[in-house]
Design an enzyme around this catalytic site. Structure first.
Site, mmCIF file in Angstrom:
data_model
loop_
_atom_site.group_PDB
_atom_site.id
_atom_site.type_symbol
_atom_site.label_atom_id
_atom_site.label_comp_id
_atom_site.label_asym_id
_atom_site.label_seq_id
_atom_site.Cartn_x
_atom_site.Cartn_y
_atom_site.Cartn_z
ATOM 1 N N ASP A 69 0.826 -1.215 0.000
ATOM 2 C CA ASP A 69 0.000 0.000 0.000
ATOM 3 C C ASP A 69 0.862 1.268 0.000
ATOM 4 O OD1 ASP A 69 -2.281 -1.670 0.287
ATOM 5 O OD2 ASP A 69 -2.025 -1.677 2.465
ATOM 6 N N GLU B 252 -11.727 -1.299 -2.868
ATOM 7 C CA GLU B 252 -11.123 -0.550 -1.768
ATOM 8 C C GLU B 252 -9.969 0.303 -2.285
ATOM 9 O OE1 GLU B 252 -9.964 -3.575 0.976
ATOM 10 O OE2 GLU B 252 -8.425 -4.399 -0.326
#
Length: 322
Positions: A43, A210
Site C-alpha cells: 500500500d 477498496e
C-alpha cells in the site's frame, strides 16, 4: 474439420505456445520500473520532498518508510513513528496502522492512515503532520473520521484531494465500497455533520473494492481503486480500475458511461507475468509527470509484496500505464 486442417491448427497452437513472452504481450501491461535496494512494500504512498529526494510510506511497522534520491534505488528508513499513538489500540491489539496517504499543503506534510482489524468496520482514520515529511518527525493529531459496525462503510484506506479551496477525503473497503467526506482544511479532520458521499461499489457481496485515490487532470477527476482480493501472495487477485467525473463527488463512470456505483470501471492494470495482484495504488506527480505507485506480489520471490512504479500517460482524457 479435415485431418490436414486439424494438424495445421495444432501446429499453430504449438508455435504460439513456444513464442517468448506471448502471454505478457497479449495483456498489453508494462512491467514496473526496475528498482533496487529495499523493494518490499505494501500500500505505498510516495511524494517528492521539497528538500529533494523521495519518501514512500506503507502498511507495515509503525507506518514503514523508504527513501530514495531518484526513485530507482530505495533504502529502508525505519518508521513514521517510533511507537504507536495510544489511541490506535482501541482498534487493534497491536496498534497496527494501514494504507497511509501523504500530501503537502499549507507549509506542512500531512500523513493520513487507518487503524482497524481484519474483517471488521470498527475502524478509524487518523492524521499526523510534519515540516519535513521524513520518518521520525511526525506529530499525531488523532482521529479524523471513524466507522462502527452499525455503519454501511469502512473508515480505512484514506486519500486526500484539494478542490477549489475545499478538502476532501475518499476512503473505503468492502462494506458498500468507496465513500467520500469533506474535511476542515485547517484541522484536516472531518467537518461535523458532513455528508458521506458514495462513489463506487459492486453489485455483488462482499463488494470487493477498496483503496481509492482521486486525481484531477484537465476538467476531469479520476477515481482509481483496487478490486478483488489482496494480501494472499501469489493467490491475490487485486487489480486496478478507474472511472472519471466532472465533479469531485461524482458520479464516476467508465468509458462506456457505466457508473462505478453500478459495477462500472475501466481496467487499468492487473497481474501479468511475475507481477501478481497489482493494487494498493496511489498517484504522485514529479516534475510534470504523473506516476502510479502500487504493490505487486512477486511470483519469482515466494509472493513477496514489492513496490511497482509506472509512468501514467493521458490518452483521450483517460490514464494509461506506461
Amino acid at each position: 474439420m479435415s485431418v490436414r486442417r486439424a494438424i495445421t491448427a495444432v501446429g499453430a497452437a504449438l508455435l504460439l505456445a513456444l513464442l517468448p513472452n506471448t502471454a505478457q504481450a497479449s495483456t498489453g501491461y508494462p512491467d514496473p520500473q526496475p528498482i533496487t535496494g529495499q523493494q518490499i512494500i505494501h500500500d505505498p504512498t510516495v511524494i517528492r520532498l521539497k528538500s529533494g529526494g523521495y519518501v514512500a510510506y506503507s502498511t507495515g511497522g509503525v507506518i514503514g518508510a523508504r527513501t530514495s534520491k531518484d526513485t530507482k534505488r530505495w533504502d529502508d528508513a525505519g518508521n513514521a513513528f517510533a511507537t504507536p499513538p495510544s489511541w490506535w489500540f482501541e482498534y487493534n491489539d497491536t496498534g497496527d496502522p494501514w494504507a497511509p496517504d501523504i500530501s503537502y499543503r499549507a507549509g506542512r506534510y500531512w500523513l493520513y492512515y487507518a487503524v482497524s482489524s481484519w474483517g471488521t468496520n470498527h475502524s478509524a482514520i487518523g492524521v499526523a503532520t510534519s515540516r519535513t515529511g521524513l520518518p521520525g518527525t511526525w506529530t499525531d493529531h488523532g482521529k479524523v473520521f471513524s466507522s462502527e459496525t452499525t455503519d454501511t462503510w469502512n473508515a480505512i484506506d484514506p486519500a486526500i484531494i484539494e478542490d477549489r479551496g475545499r478538502l476532501w477525503m475518499s476512503f473505503g473497503s468492502y462494506w458498500t465500497g468507496i465513500r467520500m467526506i469533506e474535511l476542515n482544511p485547517v484541522t484536516g479532520k472531518a467537518l461535523p455533520g458532513a455528508d458521506v458521499h458514495h462513489l463506487a461499489t459492486r453489485p455483488d457481496a462482499p463488494y470487493a473494492v477498496e483503496g481509492p485515490y482521486i486525481v484531477r487532470h484537465g476538467r476531469y477527476y479520476y477515481l482509481f481503486a483496487s478490486y478483488d482480493a489482496c494480501c494472499s501472495g501469489v493467490n491475490s487477485t487485486y487489480r486496478i480500475k478507474v472511472g472519471r467525473s466532472t465533479s469531485v463527488t461524482g458520479p464516476y463512470v467508465d468509458r462506456t458511461g457505466k457508473s462505478l456505483l453500478e459495477g462500472g470501471g475501466d481496467l487499468l492494470l492487473e497481474g501479468h507475468g511475475r507481477y501478481i495482484g497489482t493494487g494498493g495504488q496511489s498517484v504522485f506527480r514529479d516534475r510534470g509527470q504523473d506516476w502510479l505507485a502500487y504493490h505487486y506480489y512477486d511470483a519469482e520471490d515466494n509472493g513477496t509484496p514489492k513496490l511497482g512504479l509506472n509512468r501514467l500517460a493521458w490518452v483521450h482524457h483517460w490514464p494509461v500505464v506506461k
